[in-house]
Design a protein around this motif. Sequence first.
Motif, PDB file in Angstrom:
ATOM      1  N   ALA A  63      58.208  38.375 -61.113  1.00 37.62           N
ATOM      2  CA  ALA A  63      58.733  39.746 -61.178  1.00 37.62           C
ATOM      3  C   ALA A  63      57.603  40.734 -61.449  1.00 37.62           C
ATOM      4  N   GLY A  64      56.701  40.372 -62.366  1.00 40.57           N
ATOM      5  CA  GLY A  64      55.555  41.240 -62.635  1.00 40.57           C
ATOM      6  C   GLY A  64      54.636  41.370 -61.438  1.00 40.57           C
ATOM      7  N   ALA A  65      54.442  40.259 -60.714  1.00 40.94           N
ATOM      8  CA  ALA A  65      53.572  40.297 -59.532  1.00 40.94           C
ATOM      9  C   ALA A  65      54.144  41.202 -58.451  1.00 40.94           C
ATOM     10  N   LEU A  66      55.470  41.188 -58.292  1.00 36.24           N
ATOM     11  CA  LEU A  66      56.098  42.056 -57.290  1.00 36.24           C
ATOM     12  C   LEU A  66      55.780  43.527 -57.563  1.00 36.24           C
ATOM     13  N   TRP A  67      55.660  43.884 -58.834  1.00 36.43           N
ATOM     14  CA  TRP A  67      55.360  45.269 -59.193  1.00 36.43           C
ATOM     15  C   TRP A  67      53.860  45.542 -59.163  1.00 36.43           C
ATOM     16  N   LEU A  68      53.054  44.606 -59.655  1.00 37.28           N
ATOM     17  CA  LEU A  68      51.629  44.862 -59.823  1.00 37.28           C
ATOM     18  C   LEU A  68      50.835  44.725 -58.533  1.00 37.28           C
ATOM     19  N   THR A  69      51.314  43.933 -57.565  1.00 39.71           N
ATOM     20  CA  THR A  69      50.532  43.742 -56.346  1.00 39.71           C
ATOM     21  C   THR A  69      50.367  45.025 -55.545  1.00 39.71           C
ATOM     22  N   ARG A  70      51.189  46.033 -55.801  1.00 34.86           N
ATOM     23  CA  ARG A  70      51.026  47.300 -55.088  1.00 34.86           C
ATOM     24  C   ARG A  70      49.672  47.932 -55.378  1.00 34.86           C
ATOM     25  N   PHE A  71      49.101  47.609 -56.567  1.00 37.25           N
ATOM     26  CA  PHE A  71      47.784  48.152 -56.903  1.00 37.25           C
ATOM     27  C   PHE A  71      46.677  47.483 -56.093  1.00 37.25           C
ATOM     28  N   LEU A  72      46.996  46.362 -55.434  1.00 35.65           N
ATOM     29  CA  LEU A  72      46.020  45.670 -54.599  1.00 35.65           C
ATOM     30  C   LEU A  72      46.096  46.096 -53.143  1.00 35.65           C
ATOM     31  N   ALA A  73      47.009  47.017 -52.817  1.00 39.35           N
ATOM     32  CA  ALA A  73      47.220  47.373 -51.414  1.00 39.35           C
ATOM     33  C   ALA A  73      45.919  47.825 -50.747  1.00 39.35           C
ATOM     34  N   GLY A  74      45.092  48.577 -51.466  1.00 38.55           N
ATOM     35  CA  GLY A  74      43.838  49.057 -50.895  1.00 38.55           C
ATOM     36  C   GLY A  74      42.804  47.969 -50.702  1.00 38.55           C
ATOM     37  N   PHE A  75      43.031  46.778 -51.274  1.00 35.19           N
ATOM     38  CA  PHE A  75      42.096  45.671 -51.143  1.00 35.19           C
ATOM     39  C   PHE A  75      42.449  44.768 -49.960  1.00 35.19           C
ATOM     40  N   LEU A  76      43.633  44.943 -49.396  1.00 34.68           N
ATOM     41  CA  LEU A  76      44.179  43.957 -48.472  1.00 34.68           C
ATOM     42  C   LEU A  76      43.934  44.351 -47.019  1.00 34.68           C
ATOM     43  N   PHE A  77      43.904  43.335 -46.163  1.00 33.63           N
ATOM     44  CA  PHE A  77      43.801  43.535 -44.723  1.00 33.63           C
ATOM     45  C   PHE A  77      44.592  42.424 -44.039  1.00 33.63           C
ATOM     46  N   GLY A  78      45.516  42.822 -43.182  1.00 26.58           N
ATOM     47  CA  GLY A  78      46.305  41.834 -42.466  1.00 26.58           C
ATOM     48  C   GLY A  78      47.309  41.103 -43.325  1.00 26.58           C
ATOM     49  N   VAL A  79      47.448  41.523 -44.571  1.00 24.12           N
ATOM     50  CA  VAL A  79      48.359  40.875 -45.510  1.00 24.12           C
ATOM     51  C   VAL A  79      49.105  41.976 -46.258  1.00 24.12           C
ATOM     52  N   LYS A  80      50.393  41.820 -46.397  1.00 23.00           N
ATOM     53  CA  LYS A  80      51.188  42.788 -47.149  1.00 23.00           C
ATOM     54  C   LYS A  80      51.167  42.441 -48.637  1.00 23.00           C
ATOM     55  N   PRO A  81      51.290  43.453 -49.517  1.00 25.85           N
ATOM     56  CA  PRO A  81      51.334  43.145 -50.958  1.00 25.85           C
ATOM     57  C   PRO A  81      52.438  42.152 -51.315  1.00 25.85           C
ATOM     58  N   LEU A  82      53.561  42.219 -50.593  1.00 22.41           N
ATOM     59  CA  LEU A  82      54.659  41.274 -50.832  1.00 22.41           C
ATOM     60  C   LEU A  82      54.580  40.136 -49.815  1.00 22.41           C
ATOM     61  N   ASP A  83      53.388  39.547 -49.722  1.00 26.13           N
ATOM     62  CA  ASP A  83      53.154  38.449 -48.782  1.00 26.13           C
ATOM     63  C   ASP A  83      53.979  37.230 -49.190  1.00 26.13           C
ATOM     64  N   PRO A  84      54.902  36.765 -48.348  1.00 22.04           N
ATOM     65  CA  PRO A  84      55.778  35.657 -48.752  1.00 22.04           C
ATOM     66  C   PRO A  84      55.017  34.367 -49.022  1.00 22.04           C
ATOM     67  N   ILE A  85      53.950  34.109 -48.270  1.00 20.74           N
ATOM     68  CA  ILE A  85      53.199  32.867 -48.492  1.00 20.74           C
ATOM     69  C   ILE A  85      52.596  32.853 -49.889  1.00 20.74           C
ATOM     70  N   SER A  86      51.961  33.967 -50.289  1.00 22.84           N
ATOM     71  CA  SER A  86      51.351  34.030 -51.622  1.00 22.84           C
ATOM     72  C   SER A  86      52.402  33.968 -52.718  1.00 22.84           C
ATOM     73  N   LEU A  87      53.526  34.676 -52.499  1.00 26.98           N
ATOM     74  CA  LEU A  87      54.553  34.748 -53.541  1.00 26.98           C
ATOM     75  C   LEU A  87      55.343  33.443 -53.666  1.00 26.98           C
ATOM     76  N   ILE A  88      55.328  32.621 -52.634  1.00 29.81           N
ATOM     77  CA  ILE A  88      56.019  31.327 -52.713  1.00 29.81           C
ATOM     78  C   ILE A  88      55.052  30.226 -53.132  1.00 29.81           C
TER      79      ILE A  88
END
Length: 887
Positions: free
Chosen positions: A829-854
Motif C-alpha cells: 500500500a505504501g509503495a503504491l503511493w510512494l512510487t509516484r515520486f519515482l516517475a521522473g526516474f522511469l522509462f518504459g515502465v509505469k510507477p504502478l508496474d504490475p511485474i514489480s508490484l507482484i
Amino acid sequence: MSLDRFKDREKKDQDFAEEIESHLAHEEEANRSHGLSPQEARRQAHLRFGNPRSVREREWRYRSLPWIEDLKRDFAFAVRALGKTPGVTLIAVLVIAVGIGVNTAVFSVIDTVLLKPLTYPHPEELVSLTNTSPQGPFPGASIPRFSLWRQQTSVFEQVAAIDFGGAGLNLTGTDHPQQVQGLHVSADYFAMFGAPVIAGRTFTATEDSPNGGHVTVLSYGLWKSRYGANPNMVGSTIQIDGQPYVVVGVIGPGFVTDTPADLWVPFQFNLNSKDMVFFFTAAARLKPGVTIPQANAQMRLVADEFRRLYGEDSLPPGGSFGVTSLQEQMIGNTGSRLLVLWGAVACVLLIACANVANLLLAKAAARKREFATRAALGAGRGQIIRQLLVESLTLSLTGGVIGLGLGFAGVRMLLRINPGDIPRIGELGAGITLDSNILLFTLGASLLTGIIFGLVPAVVASRVNLASALNENGSHASIGVQSSKLRSVLVIAEMALTVVLVVGAALLIRTFMKLEAVDPGFAMHNVISMSMSVSGDRFQTTAPVAQVIEAGTDRLHGVPGVADAAVSNCLPMADGFGMSFDVVGRPKGAQNSSGGAGFCSISYGYFSTLEIPLLRGRTFTKRDNAAAPGVAVINEAMARHFWPKGDPLKDQILIGAGAGPAFAEGSRQVIGIVGNTHDRGPNTDPTPMMYIPLSQMPDLETALNSKVAPMWWFVRSQEDPRTLTASISTALREASGGLPVAHIRTMEELEAANIARQRLNMLLLTVFGFAGLLMAAIGVYGVMSYSVQQRTQELGVRMALGAQAADLRNMVVRQGMVLTLIGVLIGAAGALWLTRFLAGFLFGVKPLDPISLIATPLLLCLVALVSVWAPALRATRVDPMTALRIE
C-alpha cells in the motif's frame, strides 16, 4: 559558581578522609576518658559521627558534576555489559554501521551539491541569463542578446559570456602536441567570478574586442603540468593551433569552474553582429541589493526592447528573457534525485533501528533478573532506563564511527566507478570532502538512532515485577506478552519498509533494462570516436577542413583492421545543434511549412560507418562538394512530421534563414531519408534531424563552428577498435599536419556515459533494497528463533499430548508468515503511493508496474519462508521430557 571546588578533587578527598579519621580518633579518645572500653568508645564515636563513606560521597558529589559522574559510570558499565555478549554487540554495531553509512554517503553528496555555496565570492549574487518560453527557461545566448544584456547596468554589476567548452584547443609548437580544454570568455568573466590571479593579469576590454590580438590566461593545473610552474611564464609566447599567443596571466589553484578549463582565450565579439545563433551562454553578477525578481522584471523589459530592435519574429511567441540563480541552474533536477535517494536510505536506517531494537529486546529478556535485582537494591526505573540508553548510544556511536568511514569511502569509490552525471562533485567525486557538516550529520544520526532503537526496549525492560522476575529461570526469562507484540510490530515495520525499497529497486532495474534494449539507430559494436580541434586560423574556411577530412579518411582506410571512417561536427547521444528551416515553395506561416530540427554536418561516409540505414533516396558522396548543388538528408521523424502525406524528396529546404550572415546560403535539395537515431539519449523519442555535407558548409559557419565544437572522427573496425587507437591517432596526426586527437571512446562507452545517471540510480537503490531485504530476513529469523526458545515448554507439552512434528513446524511457519504478509500488505500500500515520486526516474515502465508490484511481495515472502524455516525445524526437535523439566 566558583570552579575552584572542582580542582584537585582526589587530593581534597584524601585530606577530608584524614580529617574524618582525626575527628573520630579525638572522639574515641574522649569516650575512653569517660571509662568506655576501646571497642565501645570507637562504636560510640562512629554512631555520633555517622557513616564516614556516606559523608565522603556527599562531599565528593559536591566537588563534582553528578550527571557527568553518572554518565561515566554508566558508560563503563555499558562497555562491560556489551562485552559479555560479543556476538549480539557485533551484529548490532554492523547493522547500525550499514544504516548510518549509507545515510552518510548520500548526505555527503547532498552536502556537496545542494548545501555548500558556490566557491566564488558572494555566490548568491551570481545568476544565469536565460531565455524563457511557455515550456520553461533555457540557457543560451547570441551576440545581439549579449550586447543588450550587458547594457543593463542598473541591475547587473558585470555580465560575462562563456562558451560551452566543447571545441578544445591544440597546444602545438613541440614534438608532443596536446588537445586541451580551452574556454572562450569575455573580459568581465574573471572579475565576475573572483578568479584569483597568482601571476600577471586577465584580459583587458581592448584584448576582448575584434583584432585584439592573441592572448591567453593559463590555469594553475596546466601551468604546473605542461610548463613546470615556470615563474617567468607571464609574457612568454606559446603556440595554440599553430598561432603564437602571449600568456598574460595564471589563475590560482582554488578556482573551480563548472566546465573544467586548462586555459582561457577572449571571445573578441563584434558586438554589432546580427547573428542570432546560440553558441555560448551568459552569466551575470547582480548589483548589491538587487533581487532576482527585480532582475527578472528588468529582463522582461529588455525582451520588449529586443523585439523592437530585431522584429517580432526575433523571439518566439510568449518568449522573453530572465535570470535564475547560477547554483540552481548548475544543479538542475539533481536535487530531486538526491532527495528521493535520501528517502530510500532513511528507510534503510529505520529498518536497521527496528532490527537492533529487536536484538535489544531479546537481550533485555535475558537480563530481567539483573534489572529486578538492581531495582530491589534501590535503583529507580529512571536509572535503569538511563543505563540502557547509554548502552544503546554506545552501540550507535560505535556504529556511527564505522559507518562514517564506510559511507565516505564507499561513496568516493562508487563515484569513481560511475559518477552518474552529478554536478559539483568534481572529477571522479574529488569534490566530496569530509567536513564539519558531514561530521555533525553523522553524530546527530548516531545519537538519534541510538535513542530510537534504545528507548522503547529500555522502557519495556524497566517494567519488571520483582517477585516474578527473581523467581524465574534465568535461561528462559521473558519480558512478557507486551514485548512479544512489540517485536512482532517491529518485524512488520521492517517488512513494510523493505517492500517499498525493493519495489523501487525493481522499477529502476526494469527501467535500466528498457534503456539498454533501445536500438540507438546506429552501430555500437567495433566503433570508436575521437575529437579533433580545428579552431585555429588555418580552419576559418571550409576548404582546408574538407582537405583534412579527405586526407584523414584516405589514411585511415589504409590502416589494417579499419573498415570505414567518417567525420561529424556533433557527437551521437549528446546535445547537438538545432537550426530553423523553411520548406521552399510552401506559404509562409502555413502548417508544416517551417520549423526547427536537429542539425549536423557530416562527411560522405558517415551513414555507412555508423550503419544508419537508408530508407529512401541516396546519401552523400564525394561529388557532393562545395562546387555541387546544395543537398540535405533528413531522418524519418522529420519526414513524418513535416511531410505526413507528401514526398520530401521532391522538395527543397532553406536552412538557417534569419539566423544571421554566418548561415546565409541557398536552398538545399532533400536527396534522402535515413533511419531515426536517439541522439538525445535512449529515454527520449527521436526528433527531426537534418544532415548536410561538411564540404558544403558556408565559410562563416565553419569559422563559427570551429570555436564551439570539435570535429568528431568515427572509425569502424573489424576487431576491437581499442587495439587500433595508436595506429588511428598516428594516421590522423600525419594526415592533418600534426593535430592531436582526444576524448577517445568506443560507442559502447558513449552509451554507458549517456545512461550513467540511470545506472547510478539503479545501483544505489538495488544496494539499499538488498540491505533492507537482508536485515528484514534477519529480523524475521530472530523473532521466530526467540519465540521458539521462549515456547520450549509449551512445545514440549504439545508433543507430549500427541502433536506431530509437522504440526509444530507448520505452527511456527504460520506465525512467521502471518507477520510477513501483514508487513507486505502494508508495504505494498505504501509503495503504491510512494512510487509516484519515482516517475521522473522511469522509462518504459509505469510507477504502478504490475511485474514489480507482484514480484516484490513474492520475493519477500520467499525470503521470509527461508528465514522462518530454520526456527520451525528447531521446534520439531524439542524433547518433551527435557522441555517439561526446564521449569
